[in-house]
Design a protein around this motif. Structure first.
Motif, PDB file in Angstrom:
ATOM      1  N   UNK A   1       0.843  -1.188   0.000  1.00  0.00           N
ATOM      2  CA  UNK A   1       0.000   0.000   0.000  1.00  0.00           C
ATOM      3  C   UNK A   1       0.881   1.241   0.000  1.00  0.00           C
ATOM      4  N   UNK A   2       0.237   2.404  -0.029  1.00  0.00           N
ATOM      5  CA  UNK A   2       0.969   3.672   0.064  1.00  0.00           C
ATOM      6  C   UNK A   2       1.035   4.162   1.503  1.00  0.00           C
ATOM      7  N   UNK A   3       0.714   3.277   2.447  1.00  0.00           N
ATOM      8  CA  UNK A   3       0.611   3.680   3.853  1.00  0.00           C
ATOM      9  C   UNK A   3       1.962   3.910   4.504  1.00  0.00           C
ATOM     10  N   UNK A   4       3.025   3.289   3.975  1.00  0.00           N
ATOM     11  CA  UNK A   4       4.342   3.436   4.605  1.00  0.00           C
ATOM     12  C   UNK A   4       4.842   4.862   4.381  1.00  0.00           C
ATOM     13  N   UNK A   5       4.866   5.628   5.442  1.00  0.00           N
ATOM     14  CA  UNK A   5       5.261   7.030   5.326  1.00  0.00           C
ATOM     15  C   UNK A   5       6.762   7.211   5.411  1.00  0.00           C
ATOM     16  N   UNK A   6       7.420   6.360   6.210  1.00  0.00           N
ATOM     17  CA  UNK A   6       8.857   6.524   6.416  1.00  0.00           C
ATOM     18  C   UNK A   6       9.424   5.279   7.091  1.00  0.00           C
ATOM     19  N   UNK A   7      10.719   5.078   6.879  1.00  0.00           N
ATOM     20  CA  UNK A   7      11.468   4.048   7.599  1.00  0.00           C
ATOM     21  C   UNK A   7      12.555   4.772   8.372  1.00  0.00           C
ATOM     22  N   UNK A   8      12.457   4.716   9.698  1.00  0.00           N
ATOM     23  CA  UNK A   8      13.386   5.421  10.565  1.00  0.00           C
ATOM     24  C   UNK A   8      14.300   4.407  11.245  1.00  0.00           C
ATOM     25  N   UNK A   9      15.590   4.483  10.967  1.00  0.00           N
ATOM     26  CA  UNK A   9      16.569   3.623  11.626  1.00  0.00           C
ATOM     27  C   UNK A   9      17.268   4.458  12.698  1.00  0.00           C
ATOM     28  N   UNK A  10      17.051   4.096  13.942  1.00  0.00           N
ATOM     29  CA  UNK A  10      17.557   4.890  15.060  1.00  0.00           C
ATOM     30  C   UNK A  10      18.853   4.249  15.539  1.00  0.00           C
ATOM     31  N   UNK A  11      19.959   4.942  15.289  1.00  0.00           N
ATOM     32  CA  UNK A  11      21.282   4.363  15.516  1.00  0.00           C
ATOM     33  C   UNK A  11      21.812   4.691  16.906  1.00  0.00           C
ATOM     34  N   UNK A  12      22.281   3.648  17.593  1.00  0.00           N
ATOM     35  CA  UNK A  12      22.793   3.819  18.943  1.00  0.00           C
ATOM     36  C   UNK A  12      24.297   4.003  19.014  1.00  0.00           C
ATOM     37  N   UNK A  13      24.928   4.411  17.898  1.00  0.00           N
ATOM     38  CA  UNK A  13      26.369   4.666  17.901  1.00  0.00           C
ATOM     39  C   UNK A  13      27.166   3.629  17.142  1.00  0.00           C
ATOM     40  N   UNK A  14      26.691   3.230  15.971  1.00  0.00           N
ATOM     41  CA  UNK A  14      27.371   2.198  15.183  1.00  0.00           C
ATOM     42  C   UNK A  14      28.775   2.636  14.776  1.00  0.00           C
ATOM     43  N   UNK A  15      29.702   1.664  14.790  1.00  0.00           N
ATOM     44  CA  UNK A  15      31.069   1.930  14.350  1.00  0.00           C
ATOM     45  C   UNK A  15      31.359   1.276  13.008  1.00  0.00           C
ATOM     46  N   UNK A  16      30.351   0.658  12.399  1.00  0.00           N
ATOM     47  CA  UNK A  16      30.523   0.027  11.087  1.00  0.00           C
ATOM     48  C   UNK A  16      29.787   0.867  10.038  1.00  0.00           C
ATOM     49  N   UNK A  17      29.374   0.240   8.937  1.00  0.00           N
ATOM     50  CA  UNK A  17      28.749   0.984   7.833  1.00  0.00           C
ATOM     51  C   UNK A  17      27.221   0.976   7.885  1.00  0.00           C
ATOM     52  N   UNK A  18      26.653   0.704   9.056  1.00  0.00           N
ATOM     53  CA  UNK A  18      25.201   0.638   9.172  1.00  0.00           C
ATOM     54  C   UNK A  18      24.517   1.888   8.635  1.00  0.00           C
ATOM     55  N   UNK A  19      24.932   3.057   9.089  1.00  0.00           N
ATOM     56  CA  UNK A  19      24.250   4.304   8.715  1.00  0.00           C
ATOM     57  C   UNK A  19      24.359   4.588   7.227  1.00  0.00           C
ATOM     58  N   UNK A  20      25.522   4.306   6.655  1.00  0.00           N
ATOM     59  CA  UNK A  20      25.700   4.528   5.218  1.00  0.00           C
ATOM     60  C   UNK A  20      24.780   3.615   4.403  1.00  0.00           C
ATOM     61  N   UNK A  21      24.659   2.378   4.832  1.00  0.00           N
ATOM     62  CA  UNK A  21      23.791   1.426   4.129  1.00  0.00           C
ATOM     63  C   UNK A  21      22.332   1.866   4.222  1.00  0.00           C
ATOM     64  N   UNK A  22      21.920   2.322   5.390  1.00  0.00           N
ATOM     65  CA  UNK A  22      20.541   2.804   5.572  1.00  0.00           C
ATOM     66  C   UNK A  22      20.244   3.941   4.608  1.00  0.00           C
ATOM     67  N   UNK A  23      21.170   4.881   4.515  1.00  0.00           N
ATOM     68  CA  UNK A  23      20.952   6.046   3.651  1.00  0.00           C
ATOM     69  C   UNK A  23      20.881   5.661   2.175  1.00  0.00           C
ATOM     70  N   UNK A  24      21.699   4.686   1.756  1.00  0.00           N
ATOM     71  CA  UNK A  24      21.665   4.279   0.351  1.00  0.00           C
ATOM     72  C   UNK A  24      20.349   3.593   0.010  1.00  0.00           C
TER      73      UNK A  24
END
Length: 233
Positions: A33-56
């Motif tokens: 559906x079109x109901x998904x408004x956003x996907x929010x990944x709340x990072x607790x201080x990752x030291x790997x590439x988690x945040x970069x992967x989320x953004x891509x």
């Protein structure tokens, strides 16, 4: 799409570069559906590439202090959807998960979850996953994911940040007292990686003890101390 049916997906993450991209891709593949408004990944201080992967993957990164309860509360504060859907970073949604959540909301449920399966054929873990179909608070856990109307989330004051573990079950226990809780028959698939790493018998036994300690009135600090000593060690 009615604005009252908008869904914000909130995923707490910490060093999840191995799975988070797959989870986000899977969310796109299984939503209908079109109901998904956003996907929010709340990072607790990752030291790997988690945040970069989320953004891509086109999802949003929100920085937070470490602690799943703290991270999920911050995600909720930043969410703009009327329905909050909390998902672990190693859990995969079933087909049409969004449609099924909206259907449950339309039936008058203010909160709920899916049944759960592990990505293993271990008979003991399959048995405990089978129990997720029972609509009782003792059979609940964060691996089953959780949807809740934002108004109800705010009314119940969200996750208790004193809990460094067991925060999902503690919150869901309060939801059972305040709302009609729906178990959607379809299942999310969650990783059994902790069981593979630490040993399924050891992990299941100690999680059972944590359940018992909580039921007997143990404080959050005691639960985390037991978890740190017997599972993290």
């Amino acid at each position: 799409m009615s604005p009252n049916n908008s869904i914000s997906i909130i995923i707490p993450v910490l060093n999840e570069e191995r799975l988070i991209g797959k989870v986000i891709d899977h969310l796109h593949k299984t939503s209908t559906t079109l109901a998904i408004k956003e996907i929010l990944c709340v990072d607790g201080g990752s030291s790997d590439n988690t945040c970069e992967i989320v953004k891509t993957r086109g999802a949003t990164v929100i920085e937070s202090g470490k602690g799943r309860a703290k991270q999920m509360n911050k995600g909720a504060r930043n969410a703009t959807g009327k329905i909050l859907y909390f998902l672990h970073a190693d859990t995969f949604t079933p087909q049409k998960f969004d449609e099924q959540i909206l259907e449950a909301i339309g039936q008058g449920y203010d909160s709920g979850c899916f049944r759960m399966k592990f990505d293993t054929r271990n008979p003991i873990l399959r048995f405990f996953a089978y129990l997720s179909r029972i609509n009782h608070r003792l059979c609940r856990g964060g691996d089953q994911s959780l949807f809740v109307k934002r108004d109800l989330f705010n009314k119940t004051e969200g996750f208790n940040e004193a809990y460094l573990i067991y925060e999902d079950t503690e919150f869901i226990t309060r939801l059972y007292k305040k709302s009609k809780f729906k178990i959607i028959p379809d299942a999310v698939i969650t990783s059994a990686r902790k069981y593979r790493e630490k040993g399924w018998l050891r992990v299941q036994y100690h999680f059972g003890m944590i359940h018992l300690k909580n039921y007997m009135g143990a404080e959050p600090e005691e639960l985390y101390s037991y978890y740190k000593k017997n599972i993290l060690a």
